[in-house]
Each structure stands twice: as C-alpha cells, then as structure tokens.
Design an enzyme around this catalytic site. Structure first.
Site, PDB file in Angstrom:
ATOM      1  N   PRO A  82       0.890  -1.250  -0.021  1.00 23.69           N
ATOM      2  CA  PRO A  82       0.000   0.294   0.103  1.00 23.69           C
ATOM      3  C   PRO A  82       0.917   1.299   0.100  1.00 23.69           C
ATOM      4  CG  PRO A  82       0.278  -0.873   2.258  1.00 23.69           C
ATOM      5  CD  PRO A  82       0.891  -1.719   1.584  1.00 23.69           C
ATOM      6  N   PRO A 138       2.634  -6.912   0.852  1.00 26.66           N
ATOM      7  CA  PRO A 138       3.964  -6.906   0.731  1.00 26.66           C
ATOM      8  C   PRO A 138       4.794  -5.900   1.221  1.00 26.66           C
ATOM      9  CG  PRO A 138       2.681  -7.281  -1.254  1.00 26.66           C
ATOM     10  CD  PRO A 138       1.955  -6.715  -0.495  1.00 26.66           C
ATOM     11  N   ARG A 163       4.664   2.212   0.924  1.00 27.40           N
ATOM     12  CA  ARG A 163       5.431   3.684   0.717  1.00 27.40           C
ATOM     13  C   ARG A 163       4.380   4.585   1.634  1.00 27.40           C
ATOM     14  NH1 ARG A 163       7.405   0.378  -2.141  1.00 27.40           N
ATOM     15  NH2 ARG A 163       7.894   0.593  -4.372  1.00 27.40           N
ATOM     16  N   ARG A 185      -8.442  -7.664  -1.367  1.00 28.56           N
ATOM     17  CA  ARG A 185      -8.309  -7.901   0.113  1.00 28.56           C
ATOM     18  C   ARG A 185      -9.812  -7.971   0.674  1.00 28.56           C
ATOM     19  NH1 ARG A 185      -4.014  -5.138  -1.904  1.00 28.56           N
ATOM     20  NH2 ARG A 185      -2.140  -5.989  -0.836  1.00 28.56           N
TER      21      ARG A 185
END
Length: 128
Positions: free
Chosen positions: A2, A37, A42, A73
């Site tokens: 994300p 991941p 960021r 998700r």
C-alpha cells in the site's frame, strides 16, 4: 502497495512528529504481512501551506491520511487495518488534540490493477 499519504497543515509542523507517525504507519502495515507485501509499502507526508479550515477565524489544523491499496483484500481485512491505523493516529495526536482545534481523518482508496504500472526490485529483499 500500500501507499500512505499524510497531508497536514503547516501550523502543527513543530508538534506533529510526522517522521514518527510515518514510522508507526509502516509498522502497522508491516505487521500485516503478507496481507501487504513489505517491499511495496510507501509512506509520505505533504505539508500544506495553502488551506482554509471551517470559517478561517481560528488557527484550526487538520491531518488527512489516504491509504491506497490494490483490490483483492476482504472487507474484514480492510476494516481491521483501517481501524488499527486510525486508532494509532488518534493516539499519536492525542496530546495535540487536547490542546488545540484539530481535525483527523482517514480514507481508504482501493483500485484495480488495470491502469497501474509498477517496477520494483525491493520485494526481492523480503522473499522467504
């Protein structure tokens, strides 16, 4: 993904502890691996100089957080992450909130993979 974008008014710069907030945000997201991941996380902050809050008669401040994620998700996972991030944000700003007018907000922006482009070798460091 994300990506997190923290927008904040410059009138709280000296008390907002933004680098610490970004570290906490990344910590929450890292704790959710493999949901997100690690190599794709960021976070960044944008200090706002041109803004107006409410009627403009007070030295009001705000912090707005945007969480951008790719689709896929579950609603439960998204809600759990957003709830944890927002509670952490409220806790981070609790002292400042008690001393001045301050609006905190957060939104989740989810997009599909079509129209996004990525080239990232950071993921390689986190493969097990």
């Amino acid at each position: 993904m994300p990506h997190i974008i923290v927008e904040y008014t410059d009138n709280i710069k000296n008390k907002a502890r933004i680098p610490e907030l970004l570290e906490k945000i990344n910590g929450v997201l890292i704790s959710k691996s493999p949901l997100f991941p690690i190599g794709g996380i960021r976070s960044r902050a944008i200090e706002l100089h041109d803004y107006r809050v409410a009627d403009g008669k007070e030295d009001d401040a705000f912090v707005h957080i945007t969480l951008k994620i790719g689709a896929g998700r579950s609603v439960e996972d998204k809600n759990a992450v957003c709830d944890e991030l927002f509670e952490m944000t409220k806790d981070h700003f609790a002292e400042l909130f008690s001393k001045r007018y301050l609006a905190l907000s957060m939104e989740l922006f989810e997009f599909n993979e079509a129209g996004t482009y990525k080239h990232n070798n950071i993921h390689q460091r986190f493969k097990k």
